[in-house]
Scaffold this motif. Structure first.
Motif, short mmCIF file in Angstrom:
data_model
loop_
_atom_site.label_atom_id
_atom_site.label_comp_id
_atom_site.label_asym_id
_atom_site.label_seq_id
_atom_site.Cartn_x
_atom_site.Cartn_y
_atom_site.Cartn_z
N GLY A 190 35.91 67.71 8.67
CA GLY A 190 35.36 68.49 9.76
C GLY A 190 36.01 69.85 9.91
N GLU A 191 35.36 70.68 10.69
CA GLU A 191 35.87 72.03 10.97
C GLU A 191 37.12 71.94 11.82
OE1 GLU A 191 35.06 75.12 10.09
OE2 GLU A 191 33.29 74.60 8.92
N ARG A 192 38.14 72.64 11.37
CA ARG A 192 39.40 72.63 12.09
C ARG A 192 39.54 73.89 12.93
NH1 ARG A 192 39.70 68.95 8.57
NH2 ARG A 192 41.27 67.33 8.53
N LEU A 193 40.34 73.76 13.97
CA LEU A 193 40.54 74.88 14.89
C LEU A 193 41.15 76.07 14.17
CD1 LEU A 193 40.56 76.11 17.71
CD2 LEU A 193 42.76 75.00 18.10
N PHE A 194 42.19 75.84 13.40
CA PHE A 194 42.88 76.94 12.75
C PHE A 194 42.45 77.06 11.31
CE2 PHE A 194 45.71 75.33 16.10
CZ PHE A 194 45.76 76.48 16.89
N SER A 195 42.32 78.29 10.87
CA SER A 195 42.03 78.56 9.47
C SER A 195 43.12 79.47 8.94
CB SER A 195 40.66 79.22 9.34
OG SER A 195 40.65 80.50 9.97
N GLU A 196 42.97 79.88 7.73
CA GLU A 196 43.97 80.74 7.11
C GLU A 196 44.05 82.07 7.87
OE1 GLU A 196 44.50 82.63 2.73
OE2 GLU A 196 43.86 80.55 2.84
N THR A 197 45.28 82.53 8.10
CA THR A 197 45.49 83.82 8.76
C THR A 197 46.29 84.72 7.85
OG1 THR A 197 47.53 83.09 9.83
CG2 THR A 197 45.49 82.79 11.08
N VAL A 249 40.76 68.65 20.57
CA VAL A 249 41.16 68.67 19.17
C VAL A 249 41.56 67.26 18.76
CG1 VAL A 249 42.74 69.74 17.50
CG2 VAL A 249 42.07 71.01 19.53
N SER A 250 41.21 66.88 17.53
CA SER A 250 41.68 65.60 17.01
C SER A 250 43.13 65.77 16.55
CB SER A 250 40.81 65.15 15.83
OG SER A 250 41.04 65.97 14.71
N LEU A 251 43.79 64.66 16.25
CA LEU A 251 45.18 64.73 15.77
C LEU A 251 45.32 65.62 14.54
CD1 LEU A 251 46.45 61.05 16.05
CD2 LEU A 251 47.33 63.04 17.27
N ASP A 252 44.29 65.65 13.70
CA ASP A 252 44.37 66.44 12.48
C ASP A 252 43.68 67.80 12.62
OD1 ASP A 252 41.96 65.03 12.60
OD2 ASP A 252 41.88 64.62 10.45
N GLY A 253 43.49 68.27 13.86
CA GLY A 253 43.03 69.63 14.10
C GLY A 253 41.53 69.86 14.08
N VAL A 254 40.73 68.81 14.00
CA VAL A 254 39.27 68.96 13.96
C VAL A 254 38.74 69.25 15.36
CG1 VAL A 254 37.07 67.80 13.44
CG2 VAL A 254 39.04 67.50 11.92
N VAL A 255 37.82 70.22 15.43
CA VAL A 255 37.17 70.57 16.68
C VAL A 255 35.66 70.36 16.61
CG1 VAL A 255 38.92 72.21 17.48
CG2 VAL A 255 37.08 73.02 16.00
N GLN A 256 35.16 70.01 15.48
CA GLN A 256 33.72 69.89 15.25
C GLN A 256 33.13 68.70 16.00
OE1 GLN A 256 32.71 69.75 11.10
NE2 GLN A 256 30.52 69.53 11.47
N ASP A 257 32.06 68.96 16.72
CA ASP A 257 31.19 67.96 17.33
C ASP A 257 31.92 66.89 18.16
OD1 ASP A 257 28.81 66.77 18.01
OD2 ASP A 257 28.50 65.81 16.06
N PRO A 258 32.75 67.30 19.11
CA PRO A 258 33.46 66.30 19.91
C PRO A 258 32.53 65.41 20.74
CG PRO A 258 33.75 68.48 20.85
CD PRO A 258 33.06 68.66 19.53
N ALA A 259 31.38 65.95 21.16
CA ALA A 259 30.45 65.18 22.00
C ALA A 259 29.49 64.32 21.18
CB ALA A 259 29.67 66.13 22.90
N GLY A 260 29.37 64.60 19.87
CA GLY A 260 28.48 63.82 19.03
C GLY A 260 27.03 64.27 19.05
#
Length: 190
Positions: A154-161, A10-21
């Motif tokens: 980018g897509e973040r790990l957490f979304s609205e719950t 996860v990035s500092l701001d919660g992004v999980v999208q495309d870590p490998a590029g």
């Protein structure tokens, strides 16, 4: 009884999208080469050795299945030998060995899986699946490797719950390169 463990970069701001590029995301590739980071590579191997099964969404499964069967070494051997369960309504014939497609209701399928596997059932990637399972309180533990980069998009790990999802911090470690490794346990009686 099994334990559902979400493990992700996860990035500092919660992004999980495309870590490998590999996905063409404008700021993808933010993880870098894990094999070039011995401490992180050891963490990855240790987690795989402590895993009883992988639980994946279709896209993460296809990404991993395109890479790991042809690799060698202790991590490849472990990942290739693990039972893999894929949540998908479209995947008919999984090619990676020891793979089973879960086609029914995801909540029932995962609950049943927890009853039949003793130990850690690790979800890697698969952020849409993770969101669904967190929403329905089926994730028991979060293992986050937080990389020191803010991506802003980018897509973040957490979304609205539908409600808050309290967590209890179990462990913190600092890895090489300023990576924070945080382990949280879901708190269901809060």
């Amino acid at each position: 009884m099994g334990k559902i463990v979400m493990s992700d970069n996860v990035s500092l701001d919660g992004v999980v999208q495309d870590p490998a590029g590999d996905e063409g995301f404008r700021v993808g590739g933010w993880v870098g080469v894990i094999a070039g980071r011995p401490e992180l590579a050891k963490f990855t191997l240790d987690e795989a050795l402590g895993t009883e099964a992988l639980l994946l969404g279709r896209r993460s499964y296809e990404w991993l299945a395109a890479r790991w069967p042809s690799r060698s070494g202790e991590l490849a051997d472990r990942l290739n030998s693990l039972p893999k369960f894929v949540v998908s309504s479209s995947l008919a014939h999984p090619a990676w060995n020891n793979s089973t497609v879960l086609k029914g209701d995801v909540l029932n399928e995962v609950s049943t899986l927890k009853q039949h596997i003793d130990g850690d059932i690790v979800i890697a990637g698969s952020f849409q699946l993770v969101r669904t399972l967190i929403e329905h309180d089926l994730v028991d533990e979060l293992r986050l490797k937080i990389f020191p980069v803010a991506l802003v998009v980018g897509e973040r790990l957490f979304s609205e719950t539908s409600d808050k999802k309290p967590m209890r911090l179990l462990d913190t470690q600092t890895l090489e390169g300023g990576i924070a490794y945080l382990t949280y346990q879901s708190v269901r009686d809060a």
